[in-house]
Design a protein around this motif. Structure first.
Motif, mmCIF file in Angstrom:
data_model
loop_
_atom_site.group_PDB
_atom_site.id
_atom_site.type_symbol
_atom_site.label_atom_id
_atom_site.label_comp_id
_atom_site.label_asym_id
_atom_site.label_seq_id
_atom_site.Cartn_x
_atom_site.Cartn_y
_atom_site.Cartn_z
ATOM 1 N N ASP A 5 0.829 -1.212 0.000
ATOM 2 C CA ASP A 5 0.000 0.000 0.000
ATOM 3 C C ASP A 5 0.860 1.258 0.000
ATOM 4 O OD1 ASP A 5 -2.247 -1.577 0.044
ATOM 5 O OD2 ASP A 5 -2.537 -1.439 2.215
ATOM 6 N N GLN B 10 2.531 1.707 -3.532
ATOM 7 C CA GLN B 10 1.588 2.169 -4.545
ATOM 8 C C GLN B 10 1.224 3.635 -4.327
ATOM 9 O OE1 GLN B 10 -1.751 -0.531 -4.690
ATOM 10 N NE2 GLN B 10 -0.429 -2.323 -4.789
ATOM 11 N N SER B 11 1.012 4.013 -3.078
ATOM 12 C CA SER B 11 0.687 5.407 -2.765
ATOM 13 C C SER B 11 1.838 6.325 -3.137
ATOM 14 C CB SER B 11 0.364 5.538 -1.273
ATOM 15 O OG SER B 11 0.146 6.884 -0.925
ATOM 16 N N ARG B 12 3.060 5.864 -2.856
ATOM 17 C CA ARG B 12 4.248 6.678 -3.170
ATOM 18 C C ARG B 12 4.420 6.843 -4.674
ATOM 19 N NH1 ARG B 12 6.968 10.023 -3.964
ATOM 20 N NH2 ARG B 12 9.110 10.500 -3.343
ATOM 21 N N GLN C 89 1.839 9.348 -5.941
ATOM 22 C CA GLN C 89 2.219 10.701 -5.537
ATOM 23 C C GLN C 89 3.325 11.248 -6.432
ATOM 24 O OE1 GLN C 89 3.233 10.660 -1.370
ATOM 25 N NE2 GLN C 89 1.156 10.153 -0.718
ATOM 26 N N TYR D 53 -0.070 2.295 -13.533
ATOM 27 C CA TYR D 53 -0.455 3.289 -12.542
ATOM 28 C C TYR D 53 -0.392 4.627 -13.257
ATOM 29 C CZ TYR D 53 -0.039 -0.081 -8.753
ATOM 30 O OH TYR D 53 -0.229 -1.162 -7.929
#
Length: 284
Positions: free
Chosen positions: A15, A18-20, A23, A173
């Motif tokens: 998680d 993926q968030s990084r 961003q 992504y």
């Protein structure tokens, strides 16, 4: 317990990664969007403030254009190359300047922080690519149709991000948003292949599986060792009790003391044997 901890750690790491990534892509997209908009606005200001400024072009101005502004004229360029036209309309006369394609591509082709598969590109409202694809370098961008989730949302005026299929039908992504200046409407996207992002996750998963296998192997050996330490004295005691039930009170068995409690149990058993043996002898 080790399996649960490893699984929780893997999910948390996944998680965070993926968030990084999203961003970082959003920062890149925002930077390029601002640079493109700033370039277009700067070219427009220079064009309006210099009445004699014109540029050579081979573009037929469509009849639908009646007012001054910034337009996407790619479809009217015989070479179908990205053509952002600056048009000043006065008394049915048009003064036109085209922003050099190379200036926009210099912004989009900067791939710092984009990894091996990352790219940023523009798409027109006709869902045709406007800038060069990183993966189809020999193809004219205008020939590539891009009807992805990101493009549809961006052309609808939405800002967003997520995991979806790109124009190659490959999971990426991506982050996306619109570029709207005057009469110009484009979608700008920054994307990276999901497979590249997953590489460290796959490596981590292999290491976690290896670690779990090692821990379970060690735990099994330790449990077997402890079982022997505990079980053997108890089995010896069982043997001694069986001998006693057969009426043999004088026999003694050597034992290895692995704990004070087990040693005391054997001492008590020996004393019980002696007492019973004495009682039997006395009665005889």
């Amino acid at each position: 317990m080790a399996v649960v901890i490893s699984f929780a750690f893997y999910n948390q790491f996944s998680d965070v990664l993926q968030s990084r990534i999203l961003q970082q892509l959003n920062s890149i997209k925002t930077l390029k969007k601002n640079q493109v908009e700033k370039l277009i606005q700067s070219e427009w200001d220079s064009f309006i403030n210099n009445p004699n400024l014109n540029s050579s072009h081979d573009i037929e101005i469509p009849d639908t254009i009646l007012t001054s502004g910034i337009y996407d004229l790619t479809a009217h360029n015989k070479n179908k190359e990205l053509t952002i036209g600056l048009i000043q309309a006065e008394n049915d006369q048009f003064r036109v300047k085209v922003i050099p394609y190379s200036k926009i591509m210099n912004i989009l082709l900067e791939r710092t922080g984009m990894g091996e598969t990352g790219e940023s590109y523009l798409v027109g409202k006709d869902h045709r690519m406007r800038s060069q694809s990183r993966f189809f370098k020999d193809s004219l961008p205008y020939t590539i149709k891009v009807k992805t989730e990101g493009v549809k949302n961006a052309l609808s005026g939405e800002l967003g991000k997520g995991l979806y299929n790109d124009y190659r039908a490959i999971q990426v992504y991506g982050v996306y948003g619109p570029i709207k200046i005057s009469n110009l409407q484009l979608a700008i996207l920054s994307e990276i292949d999901e497979s590249e992002v997953s590489e460290p996750l796959i490596s981590l998963r292999k290491r976690l599986f290896g670690l779990m296998f090692l821990i379970m192997t060690i735990a099994i050996f330790i449990s077997l060792f402890l079982t022997r330490i505990i079980a053997n004295p108890i089995l010896n005691m069982k043997k001694s009790l069986k001998v006693m039930t057969d009426g043999h009170y004088d026999e003694t068995d050597p034992f290895a003391s692995n704990s004070n409690e087990i040693k005391e149990m054997f001492i008590a058993l020996d004393e019980l044997k002696k007492s019973l043996s004495g009682s039997v002898n006395f009665s005889c």
